[in-house]
Design a protein around this motif. Structure first.
Motif, PDB file in Angstrom:
ATOM      1  N   ASP A 130       5.469   8.349   6.530  1.00 60.70           N
ATOM      2  CA  ASP A 130       4.418   8.423   6.099  1.00 60.70           C
ATOM      3  C   ASP A 130       3.258   8.987   6.682  1.00 60.70           C
ATOM      4  O   ASP A 130       3.445   8.245   7.832  1.00 60.70           O
ATOM      5  CB  ASP A 130       4.085   7.388   4.822  1.00 60.70           C
ATOM      6  N   ARG A 131       2.327   8.926   6.841  1.00 58.83           N
ATOM      7  CA  ARG A 131       1.156   9.733   8.753  1.00 58.83           C
ATOM      8  C   ARG A 131       0.012   8.340   8.514  1.00 58.83           C
ATOM      9  O   ARG A 131      -0.268   7.938   9.628  1.00 58.83           O
ATOM     10  CB  ARG A 131       0.728  10.577   8.132  1.00 58.83           C
ATOM     11  N   ARG A 132      -0.492   8.024   7.379  1.00 58.54           N
ATOM     12  CA  ARG A 132      -1.529   6.800   7.627  1.00 58.54           C
ATOM     13  C   ARG A 132      -1.484   6.184   5.999  1.00 58.54           C
ATOM     14  O   ARG A 132      -1.653   6.969   5.218  1.00 58.54           O
ATOM     15  CB  ARG A 132      -2.545   7.752   7.922  1.00 58.54           C
TER      16      ARG A 132
ATOM     17  N   ASP B 153       0.737  -1.256  -0.395  1.00 58.13           N
ATOM     18  CA  ASP B 153       0.406   0.222  -0.202  1.00 58.13           C
ATOM     19  C   ASP B 153       0.842   1.395  -0.533  1.00 58.13           C
ATOM     20  O   ASP B 153       0.348   2.276  -0.311  1.00 58.13           O
ATOM     21  CB  ASP B 153      -0.985   0.055   0.849  1.00 58.13           C
ATOM     22  N   GLU B 154       1.839   0.852   0.640  1.00 55.83           N
ATOM     23  CA  GLU B 154       2.604   1.977   0.326  1.00 55.83           C
ATOM     24  C   GLU B 154       2.674   2.716  -0.922  1.00 55.83           C
ATOM     25  O   GLU B 154       3.593   4.043  -0.881  1.00 55.83           O
ATOM     26  CB  GLU B 154       4.778   2.090   0.857  1.00 55.83           C
ATOM     27  N   VAL B 155       2.736   2.069  -1.943  1.00 58.80           N
ATOM     28  CA  VAL B 155       2.915   3.393  -3.460  1.00 58.80           C
ATOM     29  C   VAL B 155       1.974   4.505  -3.879  1.00 58.80           C
ATOM     30  O   VAL B 155       2.271   5.109  -4.055  1.00 58.80           O
ATOM     31  CB  VAL B 155       2.465   1.867  -4.934  1.00 58.80           C
ATOM     32  N   TYR B 156       1.238   3.941  -3.227  1.00 61.59           N
ATOM     33  CA  TYR B 156       0.051   5.264  -2.755  1.00 61.59           C
ATOM     34  C   TYR B 156       0.244   5.920  -2.346  1.00 61.59           C
ATOM     35  O   TYR B 156      -0.165   7.401  -2.809  1.00 61.59           O
ATOM     36  CB  TYR B 156      -1.646   4.542  -2.372  1.00 61.59           C
ATOM     37  N   GLY B 157       1.301   6.371  -1.313  1.00 65.31           N
ATOM     38  CA  GLY B 157       2.155   7.496  -0.633  1.00 65.31           C
ATOM     39  C   GLY B 157       1.303   7.889   0.688  1.00 65.31           C
ATOM     40  O   GLY B 157       0.849   6.192   1.374  1.00 65.31           O
TER      41      GLY B 157
ATOM     42  N   MET C   5       2.157   8.435  16.283  1.00 68.19           N
ATOM     43  CA  MET C   5       0.239   8.136  15.993  1.00 68.19           C
ATOM     44  C   MET C   5       0.117   7.993  14.316  1.00 68.19           C
ATOM     45  O   MET C   5      -0.927   8.517  14.035  1.00 68.19           O
ATOM     46  CB  MET C   5      -0.374   9.585  15.841  1.00 68.19           C
ATOM     47  N   ASN C   6       1.566   7.630  13.608  1.00 61.81           N
ATOM     48  CA  ASN C   6       1.704   6.908  12.527  1.00 61.81           C
ATOM     49  C   ASN C   6       0.304   6.112  12.616  1.00 61.81           C
ATOM     50  O   ASN C   6       0.106   4.890  13.164  1.00 61.81           O
ATOM     51  CB  ASN C   6       2.555   7.037  12.001  1.00 61.81           C
ATOM     52  N   VAL C   7      -0.678   6.265  11.757  1.00 60.53           N
ATOM     53  CA  VAL C   7      -1.332   4.832  11.386  1.00 60.53           C
ATOM     54  C   VAL C   7      -1.445   4.094  10.205  1.00 60.53           C
ATOM     55  O   VAL C   7      -0.933   4.111   9.177  1.00 60.53           O
ATOM     56  CB  VAL C   7      -3.346   5.500  11.502  1.00 60.53           C
TER      57      VAL C   7
ATOM     58  N   GLN D 158      -7.875  -2.700   9.579  1.00 61.33           N
ATOM     59  CA  GLN D 158      -7.992  -2.982  10.864  1.00 61.33           C
ATOM     60  C   GLN D 158      -7.244  -1.623  11.205  1.00 61.33           C
ATOM     61  O   GLN D 158      -5.410  -1.686  11.584  1.00 61.33           O
ATOM     62  CB  GLN D 158      -7.391  -4.084  11.748  1.00 61.33           C
ATOM     63  N   GLU D 159      -6.902  -0.198  11.084  1.00 59.72           N
ATOM     64  CA  GLU D 159      -6.424   0.857  11.308  1.00 59.72           C
ATOM     65  C   GLU D 159      -6.334   1.388  12.515  1.00 59.72           C
ATOM     66  O   GLU D 159      -7.289   1.182  13.567  1.00 59.72           O
ATOM     67  CB  GLU D 159      -7.588   2.355  10.975  1.00 59.72           C
ATOM     68  N   LEU D 160      -4.928   1.432  12.830  1.00 57.34           N
ATOM     69  CA  LEU D 160      -4.233   1.790  14.221  1.00 57.34           C
ATOM     70  C   LEU D 160      -3.407   2.649  14.354  1.00 57.34           C
ATOM     71  O   LEU D 160      -2.342   2.031  13.520  1.00 57.34           O
ATOM     72  CB  LEU D 160      -4.445   0.327  14.622  1.00 57.34           C
ATOM     73  N   PRO D 161      -3.038   3.577  15.070  1.00 59.23           N
ATOM     74  CA  PRO D 161      -1.726   3.946  15.541  1.00 59.23           C
ATOM     75  C   PRO D 161      -0.950   3.304  15.919  1.00 59.23           C
ATOM     76  O   PRO D 161      -1.085   2.033  16.662  1.00 59.23           O
ATOM     77  CB  PRO D 161      -2.079   5.544  16.043  1.00 59.23           C
ATOM     78  N   ASN D 162       0.294   3.320  15.711  1.00 65.16           N
ATOM     79  CA  ASN D 162       1.525   2.790  15.769  1.00 65.16           C
ATOM     80  C   ASN D 162       1.183   2.526  17.888  1.00 65.16           C
ATOM     81  O   ASN D 162       1.338   1.804  17.510  1.00 65.16           O
ATOM     82  CB  ASN D 162       2.715   3.154  15.498  1.00 65.16           C
ATOM     83  N   LEU D 163       1.725   3.700  18.162  1.00 69.24           N
ATOM     84  CA  LEU D 163       1.068   3.769  19.432  1.00 69.24           C
ATOM     85  C   LEU D 163      -0.257   2.879  20.618  1.00 69.24           C
ATOM     86  O   LEU D 163       0.611   2.277  21.345  1.00 69.24           O
ATOM     87  CB  LEU D 163       1.247   5.170  19.958  1.00 69.24           C
ATOM     88  N   THR D 164      -0.877   2.730  19.293  1.00 64.67           N
ATOM     89  CA  THR D 164      -1.846   1.900  20.454  1.00 64.67           C
ATOM     90  C   THR D 164      -1.455   0.859  20.401  1.00 64.67           C
ATOM     91  O   THR D 164      -1.216  -0.532  21.005  1.00 64.67           O
ATOM     92  CB  THR D 164      -3.324   2.284  19.582  1.00 64.67           C
TER      93      THR D 164
END
Length: 354
Positions: free
Chosen positions: A305-307, A131-135, A217-219, A251-257
């Motif tokens: 990348d943030r999310r 998915d990282e190809v999308y930015g 908080m990167n998701v 399952q979208e989760l922040p790294n901290l979670t």
């Protein structure tokens, strides 16, 4: 009956795919082509019958051509890749070589065997991407779909984007029968301990700091590797030639979670099994402390990348894909695996000075 080459099949996702395919299609023959770099481990394939492990480089086109001819290969499932973003920032050359040049080498060999000299038999070149190809997405942006424009932000994701484009070009220009899947963050058994979940789990067991980039908080969208393998199986069996399918866990989760879940999971495991304190005496719960005390915030990664989030409506509606695990279940299984397989990951720590 099919004859497969699985590139990178001694690595994390590739090995899990081999295990999965042996269960669902035990009659098929599998050749694993793996360079056995730091992340490739023959032990990941222990107990798998009908699997031939060949140590070799995907950039070696004559070798790939020979394997296709010698074993009457009709399917290539391409996992082999340099995949760690931090490593790509420090040394991007290897990522361009393996991910771009290596993919092109495989495509050339496949075209020569199946099109230039072939009999017209059905074949498949399946390319596993990210998915990282999308930015990067903002908090309120819709999830990436298969039509989202590419906007890679790291040398790793740029090299994977290049490989995706080559696969597309070989289909549209030459008629090679290809499919591509773009997956979200995988986790599960056999994951090399440089990625977040195994690294932080093993660090916690050894009482080492848990370094959290930026504000944590990167998701990311988390996908258990066995669910990913089932998604790839669906694409291979029912996917339309020339198409791309997103495979996500929803399952979208922040790294901290995720990190705090790891800490609580380790603490709960020690509470449930007192023998863990003797096995891992440096872990905080072995000393009556909380693993959360190991959290340490560090300078953020360059270009982080943030999310990421994937829209999986296409693979769901066309192929019937549904992940079997949510993150709590998948992580519980993964933590149990790492606790039960210390003899697998301990040698990796010594070999790679992790």
């Amino acid at each position: 009956m099919a004859n497969l080459i699985v590139t990178g099949g001694a690595g994390f996702i590739g090995a899990n795919f081999v295990h999965h395919w042996r269960k669902v299609s035990p009659q098929d023959m599998i050749v694993v082509l793996d360079a056995l770099t730091y992340a490739g481990n023959p032990a990941n394939l222990d107990g798998q019958e009908g699997v031939l492990l060949v140590e070799g480089d995907i950039c070696d086109t004559p070798l790939v051509s020979k394997l296709i001819a010698d074993h009457d290969i009709d399917t290539i499932v391409h996992f082999a890749a340099e995949s760690h973003v931090d490593r790509s920032i420090a040394g991007p050359d290897a990522f361009v070589t393996t991910n771009v040049v290596g993919t092109h080498s495989l495509l050339k060999a496949a075209k020569a065997a199946w099109l230039d000299q072939g009999s017209g038999r059905p074949h498949r070149f399946h390319h596993v991407s990210t998915d990282e190809v999308y930015g990067s997405l903002e908090a309120d942006d819709p999830a990436f779909s298969e039509t989202t424009p590419y906007a890679p932000n790291s040398p790793y994701s740029a090299s994977k984007a290049g490989s995706d484009h080559l696969v597309r070009a070989y289909h549209h220009t030459y008629g090679l029968e290809t499919t591509t899947s773009n997956c979200s963050n995988n986790y599960g058994p056999f994951q090399f301990p440089e990625k977040l979940i195994p690294l932080f789990t093993i660090n916690a067991l050894n009482g080492r700091n848990l370094p959290i980039y930026g504000d944590g908080m990167n998701v990311r969208d988390w996908l258990h590797v066995e669910d990913h393998c089932k998604g790839i199986e669906l694409v291979l069996r029912k996917g339309r030639i020339g198409e791309t399918y997103n495979v996500g866990g929803g399952q979208e989760l922040p790294n901290l979670t995720v990190i705090e879940d790891i800490c609580r999971g380790v603490d709960n495991a020690f509470a449930a099994d007192p023998s863990l304190a003797a096995r891992f005496p440096d872990a905080p719960p072995a000393k009556g402390k909380s693993t959360l005390e190991l959290k340490t915030f560090v300078t953020d990664r360059k270009g982080h990348d943030r999310r990421y989030a994937l829209n999986v409506s296409k693979i769901r509606s066309e192929l019937g894909f549904e992940p079997a695990r949510d993150f709590p279940l998948g992580f519980a299984e993964t933590l149990s695996w790492f606790l039960s397989n210390e003899d697998w990951w301990r040698p990796l720590l010594k070999r790679n000075a992790l």
